[in-house]
Design an enzyme around this catalytic site. Sequence first.
Site, PDB file in Angstrom:
ATOM      1  CG  ASP A   1     -16.989  -9.984  39.124  1.00  0.00           C
ATOM      2  OD1 ASP A   1     -15.966  -9.324  38.886  1.00  0.00           O
ATOM      3  OD2 ASP A   1     -17.416 -10.865  38.364  1.00  0.00           O
TER       4      ASP A   1
ATOM      5  N   GLY B   1     -18.747  -3.679  28.298  1.00  0.00           N
ATOM      6  CA  GLY B   1     -18.708  -4.922  27.542  1.00  0.00           C
ATOM      7  C   GLY B   1     -20.135  -5.301  27.204  1.00  0.00           C
TER       8      GLY B   1
ATOM      9  NE  ARG C   1     -17.669  -7.369  17.707  1.00  0.00           N
ATOM     10  CZ  ARG C   1     -17.079  -8.504  18.069  1.00  0.00           C
ATOM     11  NH1 ARG C   1     -15.802  -8.685  17.802  1.00  0.00           N
ATOM     12  NH2 ARG C   1     -17.753  -9.452  18.702  1.00  0.00           N
TER      13      ARG C   1
ATOM     14  CB  ILE D   1     -18.208  -1.630  24.064  1.00  0.00           C
ATOM     15  CG1 ILE D   1     -19.091  -2.761  23.527  1.00  0.00           C
ATOM     16  CG2 ILE D   1     -18.624  -0.299  23.459  1.00  0.00           C
ATOM     17  CD1 ILE D   1     -20.542  -2.690  23.978  1.00  0.00           C
TER      18      ILE D   1
ATOM     19  CD  GLU E   1     -10.322  -3.764  26.976  1.00  0.00           C
ATOM     20  OE1 GLU E   1      -9.985  -4.554  26.070  1.00  0.00           O
ATOM     21  OE2 GLU E   1     -10.422  -4.107  28.167  1.00  0.00           O
TER      22      GLU E   1
ATOM     23  CD  GLU F   1     -12.957  -9.036  34.332  1.00  0.00           C
ATOM     24  OE1 GLU F   1     -13.977  -8.828  34.999  1.00  0.00           O
ATOM     25  OE2 GLU F   1     -12.978  -9.451  33.161  1.00  0.00           O
TER      26      GLU F   1
END
Length: 393
Positions: A143, A205, A280, A327, A329, A380
């Site tokens: 990463d 995310g 959410r 988030i 996307e 990924e």
Amino acid sequence: MILVINSGSSSIKFKLFDTSKAIEPILDGLAERIGIDGFLKFEHNNQKYKFEDPLPDHEHAIQLILNKLLELKIISNIDEIKGVGFRVVHGGEISHSSIINEEVLQKIQESVKLAPLHNPAAIIAIKAVKKLMPNTSMIACFDTAFHQTMPQVNYLYSVPYKWYEEFGVRKYGFHGISYEYIVNKCEEILNKKKEHLNLIVCHLGNGASISCIKDGKSYDTSMGLTPLAGLMMGTRSGDIDVSICEYVAKQTNSDIFAITQILNKQSGLLGLSQTSADMRDVLEQYDRNDKKAIIAVEKYVQVVADFIVKYANYLDSIDAVVFTAGIGENADVIRDLICKRVKLLGLQIDQEKNESKYSDYKLISSEKSKIPVYAIRTNEEKMICLDTLNLIK
């Protein structure tokens, strides 16, 4: 076929890719609660499977995965798997995906001090696969590797230089596998060679970061020595005045480790909203005019917008602003609020496009926007598969 493994401390996510034609996963699975009361589940050909098993350790879990692939005739023998690609969170100053040998494994081990929660699980999985599949090529995809192109002025901190020399204190950045995938995808979408691409990519995310991509390479990124730095996240604080740690430690009779745990696990959206780490849930409360949810969302949006403007200043031109990860996307409200805060760049969102369903990617900006804005689904695992395939050829 290529097997992709993302190993956690008590779980293994895995995908099996058929690389004979299009590079697409034929199986998506999870071994969970390793060392507790485990189970294995996966989906293949639209059929779901679940197997209860104690799963005492990672080696047992990987052995069970291979056994089930054979039993269900998904593969006819182990040798059909030509390579295994591992996601490794921290590679130190390794700058590219690498064939795993003793030297690479040692470097992953040396980076454990920088990623004590993540790297040990990767090492355990690598050693298990090496034992069970001794003739199969193994690849480590880091990463951190994508960000090794950052100039020194962006990765060094203004602390004593010997901290870098002796302890490796510097910005490493994360989510690099995702960023590499997005750059390749933008090359395709924008029909422009990646070495000429200038992008600002927001990987939003539960963990979140932003990267400034200059000429197709990482020029700067928001995460630092660890994933705690940068943006406000689900449970992470992001950038704060570091003296807060000492101050709160004194006030609460705690140590620095305890405060760091709070900054990692109890801050961010969860800390400010007092509701949830999940955007959410926070947006539900936001719609109900909950004051804490409103400030949490406003803070989240403001920090992302500030980084976008900062990174725009590094680039002579911007080919696209991209939102990706959970988030980025899926949360059209957050994308819209962020773009409205970025006043200097003239970003204009088309509400209909922004709210529409999509599969792979979509343009969400209007014709009036000075810069195109995209939502792109990251992948990924596919990136790891591609790197693995390229290295074992």
